[in-house]
Design a protein around this motif. Structure first.
Motif, PDB file in Angstrom:
ATOM      1  N   CYS A 278      52.970  36.139  16.191  1.00 36.92           N
ATOM      2  CA  CYS A 278      53.680  37.144  15.401  1.00 36.92           C
ATOM      3  C   CYS A 278      55.188  37.020  15.643  1.00 36.92           C
ATOM      4  O   CYS A 278      55.632  36.836  16.775  1.00 36.92           O
ATOM      5  CB  CYS A 278      53.195  38.532  15.802  1.00 36.92           C
ATOM      6  SG  CYS A 278      54.011  39.842  14.899  1.00 36.92           S
TER       7      CYS A 278
ATOM      8  N   ASN B 127      57.349  39.340  15.304  1.00 35.58           N
ATOM      9  CA  ASN B 127      57.877  40.598  15.828  1.00 35.58           C
ATOM     10  C   ASN B 127      57.953  40.531  17.364  1.00 35.58           C
ATOM     11  O   ASN B 127      56.926  40.420  18.025  1.00 35.58           O
ATOM     12  CB  ASN B 127      56.943  41.735  15.389  1.00 35.58           C
ATOM     13  CG  ASN B 127      57.367  43.081  15.944  1.00 35.58           C
ATOM     14  OD1 ASN B 127      58.354  43.190  16.662  1.00 35.58           O
ATOM     15  ND2 ASN B 127      56.592  44.099  15.602  1.00 35.58           N
TER      16      ASN B 127
ATOM     17  N   CYS C 262      50.661  44.313  13.290  1.00 37.75           N
ATOM     18  CA  CYS C 262      51.887  44.981  12.834  1.00 37.75           C
ATOM     19  C   CYS C 262      52.295  44.558  11.428  1.00 37.75           C
ATOM     20  O   CYS C 262      53.307  45.043  10.917  1.00 37.75           O
ATOM     21  CB  CYS C 262      53.026  44.711  13.810  1.00 37.75           C
ATOM     22  SG  CYS C 262      53.682  43.046  13.695  1.00 37.75           S
TER      23      CYS C 262
ATOM     24  N   PHE D  49      49.705  36.790   8.032  1.00 36.95           N
ATOM     25  CA  PHE D  49      50.350  38.008   8.541  1.00 36.95           C
ATOM     26  C   PHE D  49      49.620  38.558   9.763  1.00 36.95           C
ATOM     27  O   PHE D  49      48.416  38.393   9.922  1.00 36.95           O
ATOM     28  CB  PHE D  49      50.408  39.080   7.438  1.00 36.95           C
ATOM     29  CG  PHE D  49      51.270  38.669   6.281  1.00 36.95           C
ATOM     30  CD1 PHE D  49      52.645  38.826   6.339  1.00 36.95           C
ATOM     31  CD2 PHE D  49      50.715  38.081   5.142  1.00 36.95           C
ATOM     32  CE1 PHE D  49      53.461  38.425   5.279  1.00 36.95           C
ATOM     33  CE2 PHE D  49      51.509  37.676   4.081  1.00 36.95           C
ATOM     34  CZ  PHE D  49      52.894  37.852   4.155  1.00 36.95           C
ATOM     35  N   CYS D  50      50.384  39.227  10.605  1.00 34.52           N
ATOM     36  CA  CYS D  50      49.854  39.784  11.841  1.00 34.52           C
ATOM     37  C   CYS D  50      48.904  40.963  11.538  1.00 34.52           C
ATOM     38  O   CYS D  50      49.292  41.903  10.847  1.00 34.52           O
ATOM     39  CB  CYS D  50      51.008  40.267  12.713  1.00 34.52           C
ATOM     40  SG  CYS D  50      50.464  41.054  14.238  1.00 34.52           S
TER      41      CYS D  50
ATOM     42  N   GLN E  30      53.687  42.001  10.276  1.00 35.19           N
ATOM     43  CA  GLN E  30      54.800  41.061  10.086  1.00 35.19           C
ATOM     44  C   GLN E  30      54.237  39.638   9.988  1.00 35.19           C
ATOM     45  O   GLN E  30      53.050  39.424  10.138  1.00 35.19           O
ATOM     46  CB  GLN E  30      55.801  41.196  11.242  1.00 35.19           C
ATOM     47  CG  GLN E  30      56.501  42.552  11.206  1.00 35.19           C
ATOM     48  CD  GLN E  30      57.859  42.536  11.861  1.00 35.19           C
ATOM     49  OE1 GLN E  30      58.593  41.564  11.758  1.00 35.19           O
ATOM     50  NE2 GLN E  30      58.205  43.629  12.532  1.00 35.19           N
ATOM     51  N   LYS E  31      55.165  38.686   9.754  1.00 36.73           N
ATOM     52  CA  LYS E  31      54.690  37.317   9.534  1.00 36.73           C
ATOM     53  C   LYS E  31      54.209  36.637  10.813  1.00 36.73           C
ATOM     54  O   LYS E  31      54.705  36.919  11.906  1.00 36.73           O
ATOM     55  CB  LYS E  31      55.812  36.475   8.923  1.00 36.73           C
ATOM     56  CG  LYS E  31      55.886  36.642   7.421  1.00 36.73           C
ATOM     57  CD  LYS E  31      56.677  35.513   6.782  1.00 36.73           C
ATOM     58  CE  LYS E  31      56.449  35.512   5.280  1.00 36.73           C
ATOM     59  NZ  LYS E  31      57.425  34.699   4.561  1.00 36.73           N
TER      60      LYS E  31
END
Ligand SMILES: [Zn+2]
Length: 185
Positions: free
Chosen positions: A44, A46, A27, A23-24, A29-30
């Motif tokens: 990331c 995102n 942020c 995960f980032c 996200q994945k």
């Protein structure tokens, strides 16, 4: 889930798979594997986020401390290779010059104050299951303090070059000892 630091196979696999990051850190996200600059990197997902994980080696520094033609080694108290010997040193902190890292690590692991006399050599290692490391070594002599193992070390001793222990933790350290013998003995 608690990491088993004695399971080197797991650690090596995790290390080579982007340290197991999913995960980032910016942020949350994945992260997704993409080809960037001709290499596999984690990016990331995102589109608003600019995070790319660059899988770089970590820099470490230490010193070949010589006294009466003997070399100072420390016995490792932490994984990997607990109980094996290595050249005193450790990972650099963010705001340090490698020479400061070497002096600090010597103080922490051996209780000795050392003076660096010159740069010795740089090594690239991939046999540490935690990270790939770049090891910067200096030559040094002790100028104060009292030899006593502490921090990541359970013992600290000078060894004659004909009495080096068999269990030396990393290839870079074995090579450094061989390099010192070739250059100075
Ligand atoms: Zn992100």
């Amino acid at each position: 889930m608690k990491t088993d630091f004695s399971n080197e196979e797991f650690l090596f696999k995790r290390k080579d798979n982007f340290l197991g990051y999913n995960f980032c850190p910016r942020c949350a996200q994945k992260l997704r594997q993409e080809k960037l600059d001709g290499r596999a990197r984690l990016k990331c997902i995102n589109p608003e986020c600019d995070f790319i994980y660059y899988h770089n080696p970590i820099t470490a520094a230490g010193a070949v401390v010589i006294k009466d033609n003997k070399i100072l080694l420390v016995k490792r108290a932490v994984a990997p290779k607990i109980g094996w010997w290595c050249i005193p040193g450790g990972f650099m902190e963010w705001d340090e010059h490698p020479s400061q890292t070497a002096v600090r690590e010597l103080r922490e692991e051996t209780g000795l104050e050392v003076k660096l006399s010159s740069f010795f050599e740089v090594y690239s290692g991939n046999d540490d299951p935690r990270v790939n490391a770049i090891l910067i070594l200096y030559l040094a002599t002790e100028i104060g303090g009292q030899l006593s193992a502490d921090d990541d070390a359970m013992d600290a001793k000078y060894f004659g070059f004909d009495k080096i222990p068999k269990e030396i933790a990393f290839k870079s350290n074995i090579q450094a000892i061989a390099d010192y013998k070739e250059r100075y003995l």
